[in-house]
Design an enzyme around this catalytic site. Sequence first.
Site, PDB file in Angstrom:
ATOM      1  N   CYS A 182       0.857  -1.203   0.000  1.00 54.37           N
ATOM      2  CA  CYS A 182       0.000   0.000   0.000  1.00 54.37           C
ATOM      3  C   CYS A 182       0.894   1.255   0.000  1.00 54.37           C
ATOM      4  O   CYS A 182       1.644   1.476   0.962  1.00 54.37           O
ATOM      5  CB  CYS A 182      -0.919  -0.018   1.216  1.00 54.37           C
ATOM      6  SG  CYS A 182      -1.709  -1.620   1.475  1.00 54.37           S
ATOM      7  N   CYS A 190       1.376   3.668   3.012  1.00 55.90           N
ATOM      8  CA  CYS A 190       1.466   3.149   4.385  1.00 55.90           C
ATOM      9  C   CYS A 190       2.879   3.063   4.956  1.00 55.90           C
ATOM     10  O   CYS A 190       3.757   2.407   4.377  1.00 55.90           O
ATOM     11  CB  CYS A 190       0.809   1.773   4.451  1.00 55.90           C
ATOM     12  SG  CYS A 190       0.733   1.168   6.151  1.00 55.90           S
ATOM     13  N   CYS A 241     -10.067   0.772  19.117  1.00 55.90           N
ATOM     14  CA  CYS A 241      -9.826   0.143  17.815  1.00 55.90           C
ATOM     15  C   CYS A 241      -8.399  -0.377  17.755  1.00 55.90           C
ATOM     16  O   CYS A 241      -7.449   0.400  17.903  1.00 55.90           O
ATOM     17  CB  CYS A 241      -9.994   1.158  16.694  1.00 55.90           C
ATOM     18  SG  CYS A 241     -11.557   2.010  16.729  1.00 55.90           S
ATOM     19  N   CYS A 256     -17.066  -1.233   9.438  1.00 57.94           N
ATOM     20  CA  CYS A 256     -16.430   0.085   9.353  1.00 57.94           C
ATOM     21  C   CYS A 256     -15.617   0.061   8.068  1.00 57.94           C
ATOM     22  O   CYS A 256     -14.661  -0.714   7.958  1.00 57.94           O
ATOM     23  CB  CYS A 256     -15.534   0.305  10.575  1.00 57.94           C
ATOM     24  SG  CYS A 256     -14.541   1.812  10.472  1.00 57.94           S
TER      25      CYS A 256
HETATM   26  N1  SAM Z   1      -3.264  -3.995   7.703  1.00 53.96           N
HETATM   27  C1  SAM Z   1      -4.653  -3.842   7.799  1.00 53.96           C
HETATM   28  C2  SAM Z   1      -5.291  -3.388   6.501  1.00 53.96           C
HETATM   29  O1  SAM Z   1      -4.626  -2.782   5.673  1.00 53.96           O
HETATM   30  O2  SAM Z   1      -6.481  -3.664   6.318  1.00 53.96           O
HETATM   31  C3  SAM Z   1      -5.105  -2.905   8.916  1.00 53.96           C
HETATM   32  C4  SAM Z   1      -4.310  -1.664   9.209  1.00 53.96           C
HETATM   33  S1  SAM Z   1      -4.222  -0.446   7.931  1.00 53.96           S
HETATM   34  C5  SAM Z   1      -3.005   0.637   8.560  1.00 53.96           C
HETATM   35  C6  SAM Z   1      -5.791   0.398   8.090  1.00 53.96           C
HETATM   36  C7  SAM Z   1      -6.058   1.556   7.178  1.00 53.96           C
HETATM   37  O3  SAM Z   1      -5.328   2.692   7.580  1.00 53.96           O
HETATM   38  C8  SAM Z   1      -5.737   1.432   5.710  1.00 53.96           C
HETATM   39  O4  SAM Z   1      -6.678   0.710   4.994  1.00 53.96           O
HETATM   40  C9  SAM Z   1      -5.723   2.880   5.265  1.00 53.96           C
HETATM   41  O5  SAM Z   1      -7.005   3.239   4.798  1.00 53.96           O
HETATM   42  C10 SAM Z   1      -5.367   3.646   6.545  1.00 53.96           C
HETATM   43  N2  SAM Z   1      -4.050   4.292   6.409  1.00 53.96           N
HETATM   44  C11 SAM Z   1      -2.847   3.687   6.477  1.00 53.96           C
HETATM   45  N3  SAM Z   1      -1.841   4.571   6.279  1.00 53.96           N
HETATM   46  C12 SAM Z   1      -2.431   5.770   6.070  1.00 53.96           C
HETATM   47  C13 SAM Z   1      -1.930   7.070   5.776  1.00 53.96           C
HETATM   48  N4  SAM Z   1      -0.616   7.310   5.638  1.00 53.96           N
HETATM   49  N5  SAM Z   1      -2.807   8.078   5.642  1.00 53.96           N
HETATM   50  C14 SAM Z   1      -4.141   7.849   5.776  1.00 53.96           C
HETATM   51  N6  SAM Z   1      -4.661   6.643   6.035  1.00 53.96           N
HETATM   52  C15 SAM Z   1      -3.830   5.607   6.167  1.00 53.96           C
HETATM   53 FE1  SF4 Z   2      -1.365  -2.094   3.673  1.00 55.37          FE
HETATM   54 FE2  SF4 Z   2      -0.287  -0.877   5.761  1.00 55.37          FE
HETATM   55 FE3  SF4 Z   2      -2.427  -2.471   6.147  1.00 55.37          FE
HETATM   56 FE4  SF4 Z   2      -0.053  -3.485   5.529  1.00 55.37          FE
HETATM   57  S1  SF4 Z   2      -0.554  -2.340   7.383  1.00 55.37           S
HETATM   58  S2  SF4 Z   2      -1.996  -4.016   4.583  1.00 55.37           S
HETATM   59  S3  SF4 Z   2       0.838  -1.968   4.146  1.00 55.37           S
HETATM   60  S4  SF4 Z   2      -2.358  -0.553   4.989  1.00 55.37           S
END
Ligand code: SAM
Ligand code: SF4
Length: 351
Positions: free
Chosen positions: A63, A66, A103, A194
């Site tokens: 992603c 991220c 959460c 959610c």
């Molecule tokens: N790894 C799991 C997943 O991706 O479903 C759960 C954690 S992930 C960090 C949850 C969400 O955080 C992501 O789907 C994204 O929408 C949001 N997110 C992550 N990094 C972000 C960023 N830099 N700015 C805004 N939203 C972010």
């Molecule tokens: Fe994607 Fe970050 Fe969630 Fe991993 S933790 S699946 S890199 S949003």
Amino acid sequence: MVAPEISTVRNNWQREEVLALFNQPFNDLMFDAQVMHRRHFNPNQVQLSTLLSIKTGACPEDCKYCPQSARYDTGLEKEKLLQIEQVIEAAKIAKASGSSRFCMGAAWRSPHDRDIPAVAEMIREVKALGMETCMTLGMLSEGQADNLARAGLDYYNHNLDTSKEFYGEVITTRTYQDRLNTLANVRNSGMKVCAGGIVGMGEEQRDRAGLLMELANLPVHPESVPINMLVKVAGTPMADQADLDPFEFVRTIAVARLMMPKSYVRLSAGREDMNEQMQAMAFMAGANSIFYCDKLLTTPNPKANSDMQLFERLGIAPEEYQVDKGNEEQAAELHQTIAEAKTDAMFYRAG
Ligand code: SAM
Ligand code: SF4
Ligand code: DTB
């Protein structure tokens, strides 16, 4: 005036209609969204959710936004799954600060079945504190969703992130359909859904409309819709992304409110870079939930006290907080937090 055809819950939105909502004059859109908001919610109440990263970094997914992806050097310190005591401690602090939902997020593609007993224990212990629970652990199979539901998990967060068309520019290691399948598994397990996304990733307005259209055309609207503004983290491919026009962000909230009138719309990541006027405008547009307390998963969030000061200035109250009967200590802590916020607010005004 809110047109009668947009006052009911619908699941058959077309992109051109959504774009038409986006492109109304700003004041018309804000008015319609606020009227819609008042039909279904108390406009002066906002729900508070607190995040905790229970497993940080080293995620195999790519992603591009991220900081937790193993593919980007963001300087993040990775951590194994937290111990139950650490989770309980953080949840107690969140509750004492006035948060109603806790959460828990893990940097996983999806949980291993062997992880489920440990996360189920987290769910039970946090619920025992009298808080609502939410988890975001990546993709879930049907069986895993059922197990989390049985453990008592109230909400599962899984975002679509963006439109179907733009998705490939952001993530290549899992498909849009994978995400829709997880949402179906969560819905079928009986947990609340959610699901939302991120704006400001370089997508077009068509993509913001497309994201909202996918969410609103799910068979049942997600109960909670987080709208995140991209947090630009150094080392990620999106670190130097151009800013999104703040009014376009507020429009996105307003259109979400009109399309999903009974859902909580959360003004989510990115508040650290928004001024108070912009946040107030997002509440006027129908946002009625925030992430609260000073950290999101890995990046900063406004301090609890400054949020309470803003609420005080706007006449907003945190959505009803269930203090356990007989737990006077907890009630006293909460009153203390609110009192401190009020004192700080007085100094703030004087300054
Ligand atoms: N790894 C799991 C997943 O991706 O479903 C759960 C954690 S992930 C960090 C949850 C969400 O955080 C992501 O789907 C994204 O929408 C949001 N997110 C992550 N990094 C972000 C960023 N830099 N700015 C805004 N939203 C972010
Ligand atoms: Fe994607 Fe970050 Fe969630 Fe991993 S933790 S699946 S890199 S949003
Ligand atoms: C959501 O939509 N936003 C939250 C939560 N769901 C898990 C996460 C935001 C993460 C922002 C970047 C970080 O702190 O790591």
